[in-house]
Design a protein around this motif. Sequence first.
Motif, mmCIF file in Angstrom:
data_model
loop_
_atom_site.group_PDB
_atom_site.id
_atom_site.type_symbol
_atom_site.label_atom_id
_atom_site.label_comp_id
_atom_site.label_asym_id
_atom_site.label_seq_id
_atom_site.Cartn_x
_atom_site.Cartn_y
_atom_site.Cartn_z
ATOM 1 N N ALA A 218 0.813 -1.220 0.000
ATOM 2 C CA ALA A 218 0.000 0.000 0.000
ATOM 3 C C ALA A 218 0.844 1.266 0.000
ATOM 4 N N ASN B 221 0.858 -2.412 -4.904
ATOM 5 C CA ASN B 221 -0.029 -3.576 -5.006
ATOM 6 C C ASN B 221 -0.887 -3.559 -6.262
ATOM 7 N N ALA C 175 2.367 3.270 -3.667
ATOM 8 C CA ALA C 175 1.654 2.000 -3.583
ATOM 9 C C ALA C 175 2.096 1.158 -4.776
#
Length: 203
Positions: free
Chosen positions: A142, A153, A151
């Motif tokens: 994140a 992801n 981030a």
Amino acid sequence: MKKVLTFVLTGLAISVAASAWAEGGNAEAGKTKSATCAACHGADGNSVNPEWPKLAGQHPSYIAKQLANFKEDARVNPSMSPMAKPLSEQDMADLAAYFSSQAAKPGEADQTKVALGEQMYKGGNNATGVAACAACHGPTGAGNPASNFPALNGQHATYIKNQLNAFRKGERANDAGKMMRNVAAKMTDAEIEAVAEYIAGLK
């Protein structure tokens, strides 16, 4: 641990300036201004081409910083550099506000490579001095907006791999304190590919 602390402190040192770029951004204005961006990054910031990054859900301060870096040639890309040149600080803040407000679509990982990728992401490689990605980008990818760590992801594996290679070669050099260049320089091709796949599957 000392390396991780140095990374974090360096990131904190630049976070105030990065946040300032993104302050005052208007997502509605950004949506209007994003029409050109949509050709590569998608109308909602979820690019289809794995060569181009997903922007949806990314921290606004990070998006604004990258746009400013492209504008100032601190980061160079044949497609993005000319796109960023005419942008004002307000344009960058508005675009950042819009794309950060969009929901990121999950990515998919090559399951044959995630074991090594998970090992590298969570623990790094002590033998070669590669720091764990999770130390800065968090256990779920994140990121850390306070330190302006992006981030990761669900990001395209191809894009992550390309950026790690660019950092390793010194072709990308807009990382504070050479943090990413120092990490990537010690990574093997197999480690880069594996960690990119693992990141793509993070949620």
